[in-house]
Every structure is written in C-alpha cells, then in structure tokens.
Design an enzyme around this catalytic site. Structure first.
Site, short mmCIF file in Angstrom:
data_model
loop_
_atom_site.label_atom_id
_atom_site.label_comp_id
_atom_site.label_asym_id
_atom_site.label_seq_id
_atom_site.Cartn_x
_atom_site.Cartn_y
_atom_site.Cartn_z
N SER A 98 0.80 -1.22 0.00
CA SER A 98 0.00 0.00 0.00
C SER A 98 0.84 1.27 0.00
O SER A 98 1.59 1.53 -0.93
CB SER A 98 -0.96 -0.04 1.19
OG SER A 98 -1.90 0.99 1.11
N ASP A 239 -1.10 1.63 -3.99
CA ASP A 239 -1.93 0.56 -4.54
C ASP A 239 -3.32 1.04 -4.94
O ASP A 239 -4.18 0.24 -5.31
CB ASP A 239 -2.03 -0.62 -3.56
CG ASP A 239 -2.91 -0.35 -2.36
OD1 ASP A 239 -2.97 0.81 -1.93
OD2 ASP A 239 -3.52 -1.30 -1.84
#
Length: 442
Positions: A98, A239
């Site tokens: 992420s 992401d």
C-alpha cells in the site's frame, strides 16, 4: 500480511508455502462443489521490484496445489477485487504494501465476491501452512496465464461508476499516481471522461513507489496544481485504494472532507442510504456537521475492514477514513481511490461550485497527534493513571473536543490524539497527556 522484504514472512519460500496452503484449501472447497474442476486464483500487484519475486513464488505454490492462476501485472488493489468477481475467480490476491516504502511488501486476499476472506477460510489456510508441501501429480498441476485486457476492463468499470449524463469537460486535473499501481489506469479514466489532465508520479521503476509523491507526500501535488493553474488535483497511494484531493489554491482536502462532500451531495438528492461510518480518528467537526444535516454517524476502529464491517452491519453504503480510504458500497465492494474521486467530482459538477467552495463547508477542528514509543505493551483500558489523564483532558474540552489514546497495531507506540476548537488548548493537552504516557511507560 505485510513487512520488510527478505525478512519473515515476506520471503519467497514462505510466500510459496502460503500459495500452496491457499491452493490446498481452495481445491478442497472446489471438489465439494464442482467435482473434477480446478479452482482459479487471480494475482495482481503494485509496482514494487519485489513484486516479480513474490508473484513467481505465489504462482509456483498455487500450481503445485493444482490451482490455475491468472496474472494481471501491476493493478490497483480495488481492480483486483473487481476482476476477481468479473472473471469468476475463487480468490483474488494482491501483492502490495500500500502506502509503505518500496522495501516493504505484503499479501492481501479477496474472496470471490471481492471482499475480505471469511475468517474460517483464513484459519483453514493457517492450519494448512503447518503441513508439509506435497506437489499434486503432474497431470493435475495448475497452469498460469496473463490477462491482457485487465487494465481496459477496470477502466470501463471505473467510468461506469460515473453518471452517463455527466462528463469532466472544462476541468483541468492534476493526477499524482505515486509511481504506483494506478499509473497506467487513472490517466485513461479521467481523460476518457473528458478532463484535461496533467500526470505526475507515473514513471514507476520498482524503487520509487510512494517516494515523495502520492497521498502520503502531498507537497508534490499541491505545488503542481498551482503551477499548472489546474482546477484541482487528485493524489493516490501506491496501490490505489486511497485518495486525497487538492483545490485550485493548492489546499489539501483530507478523507473526512471528501466523505462529507459525497454524503451531503447524496443527502440533497435523496440518495444517501442510512448514515456514514468513520473511524476513531475521524475529525469531530465531521461528526458535528453530519449531525446538523440529520445524517447518522458511527465510528469504527481504525482500518477499512472495520469500516466495512460496520457498514454491512447497518446496511449503509458510505464510510471512510481521514487517510482517504473511502468506501461507496453501491459502487464497489472495497475502498477505491479512483471511484471515490469520481464521487466527489460528481458533487462538484452537479453543484456548479468549485472543490474549494465545497471543501470550505467543513472546517476541520485542530487535531494534534503525538506518538510515544513504549518498551512493552500497556493495557490502556486498565491503567488508572492514563484513564484519569484522559478524563481530565475531556473535562477541560467541555464537550467541544476529544481525547483518544490508541496503541499502534504495527509499532511499539501509543498514539495520543487530542482535537478541539482551540489549537493552543489542543496542543497543550496533547503534550500533557503524552507526558503522562511517557511516565507510565518508563
């Protein structure tokens, strides 16, 4: 599962075993439902250099368990959630850390519905990890193939979340793709909907994901919006499941403000199902503003999975975190940065107002967060000294602010958060309470 690449559990051998364990569990479920068929797993990743290694390890483990694999290449996390559903895969897996730096990576699973895996399936996979790896007979080995049109499918899905009768013509938008998974997707979505776009953070090299760009380092997009005299800016994380936006003056709007804009737009048009879910970190100003608009508001624990659980519990659709993780469950099963930004742009266009004007409707209260490093875990609920310090702070704020003590889930830290109407008072109280935490932790 997330951590430093090369350190357990983010190693090729463990990830291969994880793939094998997940494959074994899937294969046992599949044989109960459809005798003689092989399950399929979809694998996507962000742009980290370690993604190649971990993708190959997962693919190897799954194939050894007799599971077919579909590979999308770099793709936003919400795209994998969508494609898992659309391509009828039994599980979706994303290789991503992420918003973390490139040295980290992680593995995230989605169910066939594009939601979090059921807890019982996670437990089955964990139990399977303890067993030795035994490769299926050669005739039963899984195959792998690349999905060449994955990006195109997801671009159309995102555009489909925006009203047919609307477009983005006349808007100049700066996009910051964080050198991450949205780099080849987001520009197409906004351009094809009619916007004039300027793109930064779209040159991933495997090492520069989230590096001084994207939703975690917003100075780049704030500067770019002013330089290009754009109407607004949109910043994603590595992401693509988080988004923050910037108005034409270069002022940042956080997730609370974006959530408020979407909620008010839906409420005014009679399209808000129930209320809104925030988290313990959501600004008190959001709660007060929604109350004034007669919109129910509930706080979940920090983390999009807890927001999702509470939304499902109430049958509501809209929720999110101030970090920019926004869920609109009528549009997608998971948090999606591109789709959340399109929901905000809908409100901008329909109202005929600027993002700055809409953002100004929610003036956030000053919030101070102090992280205190501790040697060992402290039971915050059971520690009377800390509870007394919190109560004293809340008494002084007199209903016009909040005090929150929270243990970090990933680091040996206690987070002290104080918010209220007066910046000076908030700063003073946060420092006082952090001092008490340090004494208790000493």
């Amino acid at each position: 599962m997330r951590g430093r690449v090369g350190e357990a559990p983010i190693t090729p051998d463990f990830v291969m075993r994880l793939g094998y364990a997940a494959g074994r569990v899937l294969a046992s479920h599949e044989s109960h439902q459809h005798k003689g068929t092989r399950p399929t797993v979809l694998i996507g990743k962000d742009t980290r250099i370690s993604g190649y290694m971990l993708e190959a390890a997962l693919e190897s483990g799954l194939a050894a368990a007799g599971v077919d694999v579909m590979l999308t290449g770099p793709m936003p996390t919400p795209a994998v959630a969508y494609l898992t559903r659309a391509l009828r895969a039994q599980i979706g897996i994303v290789i991503t850390a992420s918003h973390n730096p490139f040295e980290d990576n992680g593995i995230k699973f989605f169910s066939a519905e594009g939601t979090k895996l059921p807890d019982e399936v996670e437990r089955e996979i964990e139990a399977e990890l303890d067993k030795p790896m035994q490769v299926v007979a050669s005739a039963q080995l899984g195959k792998a193939r690349r999905i060449d049109d994955a990006a195109g499918r997801y671009i159309e899905f995102c555009k489909g979340s925006f009203p047919n009768a609307m477009d983005l013509r006349g808007l100049k938008i700066v996009l910051d793709c964080a050198h991450g998974a949205t780099y080849h997707v987001a520009p197409s979505v906004f351009h094809e909907l009619g916007a004039e776009i300027v793109v930064i953070g779209n040159q991933p090299d495997g090492l520069n994901i989230n590096l001084e760009c994207g939703s975690t380092h917003t100075s780049a997009i704030c500067k770019a919006v002013v330089e290009h005299q754009a109407d607004l800016g949109i910043a994603f994380d590595g992401d693509g499941d988080r988004v923050l936006m910037v108005d034409n003056s270069g002022t940042l709007l956080d997730g609370d403000q974006l959530l408020y804009i979407i909620a008010m737009y839906r409420k005014q048009r009679g399209k808000l199902e129930g209320g809104v879910v925030g988290t313990l970190m959501s600004n008190l100003a959001l709660e007060h503003a929604l109350a004034r608009a007669d919109i129910p508001f509930q706080r979940a624990k920090v983390g999009d999975r807890y927001v999702l659980e509470l939304l499902n519990q109430h049958g509501w659709q809209l929720g999110g975190e101030n970090s920019g993780h926004i869920l609109a469950l009528d549009k997608h099963s998971s948090g999606d940065g591109i789709i959340a930004a399109l929901q905000v742009l809908q409100a901008v266009i329909a109202s005929g107002r600027t993002l700055a004007q809409l953002g100004a409707e929610l003036a956030l209260y000053p919030q101070v967060l102090i992280n205190v490093t501790v040697k060992q875990r402290i039971n915050l609920d059971a520690n009377q000294t800390l509870q007394d310090a919190v109560k004293a702070g809340e008494t002084e704020l007199d209903g016009k602010g909040r005090v929150l003590l929270r243990a970090s889930g990933t680091e040996p830290k206690i987070r002290v958060m104080v918010e209220g109407e007066s910046a000076a008072q908030v700063q003073k109280l946060a420092e006082q309470i952090a001092g008490v935490v340090r004494q208790v932790a000493a």
